[in-house]
Design a protein around this motif. Sequence first.
Motif, PDB file in Angstrom:
ATOM      1  N   THR A  51     -30.111 -36.516 -23.462  1.00  0.00           N
ATOM      2  CA  THR A  51     -29.398 -35.414 -23.302  1.00  0.00           C
ATOM      3  C   THR A  51     -30.161 -34.206 -23.262  1.00  0.00           C
ATOM      4  O   THR A  51     -29.919 -33.124 -22.709  1.00  0.00           O
ATOM      5  CB  THR A  51     -27.976 -35.190 -24.184  1.00  0.00           C
ATOM      6  OG1 THR A  51     -27.397 -36.372 -24.285  1.00  0.00           O
ATOM      7  CG2 THR A  51     -27.446 -33.788 -24.191  1.00  0.00           C
ATOM      8  N   SER A  53     -33.752 -34.604 -22.803  1.00  0.00           N
ATOM      9  CA  SER A  53     -35.061 -34.727 -22.150  1.00  0.00           C
ATOM     10  C   SER A  53     -35.002 -34.595 -20.515  1.00  0.00           C
ATOM     11  O   SER A  53     -35.577 -34.085 -19.740  1.00  0.00           O
ATOM     12  CB  SER A  53     -35.595 -36.101 -22.316  1.00  0.00           C
ATOM     13  OG  SER A  53     -34.662 -37.284 -21.825  1.00  0.00           O
ATOM     14  N   LEU A  54     -33.679 -35.206 -20.079  1.00  0.00           N
ATOM     15  CA  LEU A  54     -33.393 -35.261 -18.523  1.00  0.00           C
ATOM     16  C   LEU A  54     -33.298 -34.003 -18.121  1.00  0.00           C
ATOM     17  O   LEU A  54     -33.917 -33.598 -16.999  1.00  0.00           O
ATOM     18  CB  LEU A  54     -32.346 -36.197 -18.148  1.00  0.00           C
ATOM     19  CG  LEU A  54     -32.302 -37.568 -18.717  1.00  0.00           C
ATOM     20  CD1 LEU A  54     -31.421 -38.448 -18.176  1.00  0.00           C
ATOM     21  CD2 LEU A  54     -33.655 -38.127 -18.464  1.00  0.00           C
ATOM     22  N   PRO A  55     -32.448 -32.852 -18.624  1.00  0.00           N
ATOM     23  CA  PRO A  55     -32.478 -31.456 -17.962  1.00  0.00           C
ATOM     24  C   PRO A  55     -33.965 -30.890 -18.121  1.00  0.00           C
ATOM     25  O   PRO A  55     -34.470 -30.159 -17.373  1.00  0.00           O
ATOM     26  CB  PRO A  55     -31.304 -31.206 -18.985  1.00  0.00           C
ATOM     27  CG  PRO A  55     -30.555 -32.030 -19.480  1.00  0.00           C
ATOM     28  CD  PRO A  55     -31.622 -33.065 -19.520  1.00  0.00           C
ATOM     29  N   ALA A  56     -34.290 -31.059 -19.260  1.00  0.00           N
ATOM     30  CA  ALA A  56     -35.802 -30.476 -19.378  1.00  0.00           C
ATOM     31  C   ALA A  56     -36.834 -30.771 -18.669  1.00  0.00           C
ATOM     32  O   ALA A  56     -37.546 -30.201 -17.979  1.00  0.00           O
ATOM     33  CB  ALA A  56     -36.238 -30.743 -21.062  1.00  0.00           C
ATOM     34  N   THR A  58     -36.276 -32.110 -15.428  1.00  0.00           N
ATOM     35  CA  THR A  58     -35.912 -31.773 -14.166  1.00  0.00           C
ATOM     36  C   THR A  58     -36.116 -30.077 -13.939  1.00  0.00           C
ATOM     37  O   THR A  58     -36.832 -29.502 -13.090  1.00  0.00           O
ATOM     38  CB  THR A  58     -34.369 -31.941 -14.222  1.00  0.00           C
ATOM     39  OG1 THR A  58     -34.072 -33.228 -14.136  1.00  0.00           O
ATOM     40  CG2 THR A  58     -34.033 -31.338 -12.618  1.00  0.00           C
ATOM     41  N   LEU A  59     -35.847 -29.362 -14.921  1.00  0.00           N
ATOM     42  CA  LEU A  59     -36.206 -27.973 -15.112  1.00  0.00           C
ATOM     43  C   LEU A  59     -37.586 -27.741 -15.048  1.00  0.00           C
ATOM     44  O   LEU A  59     -38.122 -26.754 -14.389  1.00  0.00           O
ATOM     45  CB  LEU A  59     -35.549 -27.208 -16.318  1.00  0.00           C
ATOM     46  CG  LEU A  59     -35.672 -25.959 -16.253  1.00  0.00           C
ATOM     47  CD1 LEU A  59     -34.841 -24.936 -15.197  1.00  0.00           C
ATOM     48  CD2 LEU A  59     -34.860 -25.212 -17.660  1.00  0.00           C
ATOM     49  N   THR A  60     -38.325 -28.577 -15.918  1.00  0.00           N
ATOM     50  CA  THR A  60     -39.720 -28.235 -15.648  1.00  0.00           C
ATOM     51  C   THR A  60     -40.438 -28.347 -14.442  1.00  0.00           C
ATOM     52  O   THR A  60     -41.246 -27.490 -14.246  1.00  0.00           O
ATOM     53  CB  THR A  60     -40.410 -29.010 -16.910  1.00  0.00           C
ATOM     54  OG1 THR A  60     -40.067 -28.816 -18.225  1.00  0.00           O
ATOM     55  CG2 THR A  60     -42.045 -28.997 -16.860  1.00  0.00           C
ATOM     56  N   ALA A 126     -35.699 -32.733 -25.324  1.00  0.00           N
ATOM     57  CA  ALA A 126     -36.128 -31.545 -24.595  1.00  0.00           C
ATOM     58  C   ALA A 126     -37.663 -31.499 -24.632  1.00  0.00           C
ATOM     59  O   ALA A 126     -38.429 -31.251 -23.596  1.00  0.00           O
ATOM     60  CB  ALA A 126     -35.510 -30.444 -25.125  1.00  0.00           C
ATOM     61  N   GLY A 129     -39.270 -34.099 -22.768  1.00  0.00           N
ATOM     62  CA  GLY A 129     -38.931 -34.252 -21.376  1.00  0.00           C
ATOM     63  C   GLY A 129     -40.081 -33.222 -20.808  1.00  0.00           C
ATOM     64  O   GLY A 129     -40.611 -33.468 -19.871  1.00  0.00           O
ATOM     65  N   SER A 133     -42.920 -34.794 -18.351  1.00  0.00           N
ATOM     66  CA  SER A 133     -42.792 -34.404 -16.833  1.00  0.00           C
ATOM     67  C   SER A 133     -43.973 -33.893 -16.425  1.00  0.00           C
ATOM     68  O   SER A 133     -44.463 -33.931 -15.168  1.00  0.00           O
ATOM     69  CB  SER A 133     -41.717 -33.329 -16.521  1.00  0.00           C
ATOM     70  OG  SER A 133     -42.100 -32.385 -17.446  1.00  0.00           O
ATOM     71  N   VAL A 173     -36.647 -40.204 -13.810  1.00  0.00           N
ATOM     72  CA  VAL A 173     -36.147 -38.906 -13.426  1.00  0.00           C
ATOM     73  C   VAL A 173     -37.376 -37.956 -13.057  1.00  0.00           C
ATOM     74  O   VAL A 173     -37.432 -37.453 -11.901  1.00  0.00           O
ATOM     75  CB  VAL A 173     -35.200 -38.017 -14.663  1.00  0.00           C
ATOM     76  CG1 VAL A 173     -35.221 -36.639 -14.102  1.00  0.00           C
ATOM     77  CG2 VAL A 173     -33.902 -38.891 -14.463  1.00  0.00           C
TER      78      VAL A 173
END
Length: 233
Positions: A51, A53-56, A58-60, A126, A129, A133, A173
């Motif tokens: 929850t 790591s994946l948004p973090a 992607t955003l990075t 996060a 992530g 990345s 991801v």
Amino acid sequence: MTPLLVLLFGIHPSVAVGTDLLYAAITKTGGTLAHGLKGSVDWRITRRLATGSLPAATLTLILVGKFAPGGIEGAASLIKVALGFALLLTAVALIFRKQIQGYAVKRFGGEANPRRIAALTVLTGAVLGVLVSISSVGAGALGVTALFFLYPGLPALRIVGSDIAHAVPLTLVAGVGHWILGSVDWFLLGSLITGSLPGIWVGSHISTKLPDRILRPILATMLVLVGAKLITH
């Protein structure tokens, strides 16, 4: 893997990271399957980590691709420094894991606030992530150490299994993000997978004959040396 590709083979840092991420997603899938069949994955923890790591991740990658001079290809110096610090943190986690776990047991025991632990797990995801990345490092020793601290009463096997299970969607991801940004070498990925099959077999036999007290300092020393060289390179 990433520092070897960068320092030994001269692969561009962004390509090394992107290729290693997809390599990790493929190889860790087998480990996740094995742990899942044994019941040694706490899917609740894995979901909490994902929850965050994946948004973090992607955003990075979006921010690096849009705002770094030259995009992901031009972020070589940033990636090298991030990779170096991630390796140093991993070395610290390897050396002091037992002390960190012992402190967590004494400090929190089994009385920590469940909501607070859940929020901290998402926050840990996060941070991982972001690190993974841009450096491909962090989902192993750092993730396990953080989980030992947050869940001191959980058996070590379930912590390792949960961390490996979380690494699969995270590296996938992040790896796909690097692919979209053009920083994946598919021939190199195929070569790594081909070489890893006999390497895993040999390594699994060697590791059973060497005690952890020997392997851990050797690995930590290597990570410190490589991390310092990447930072100062």
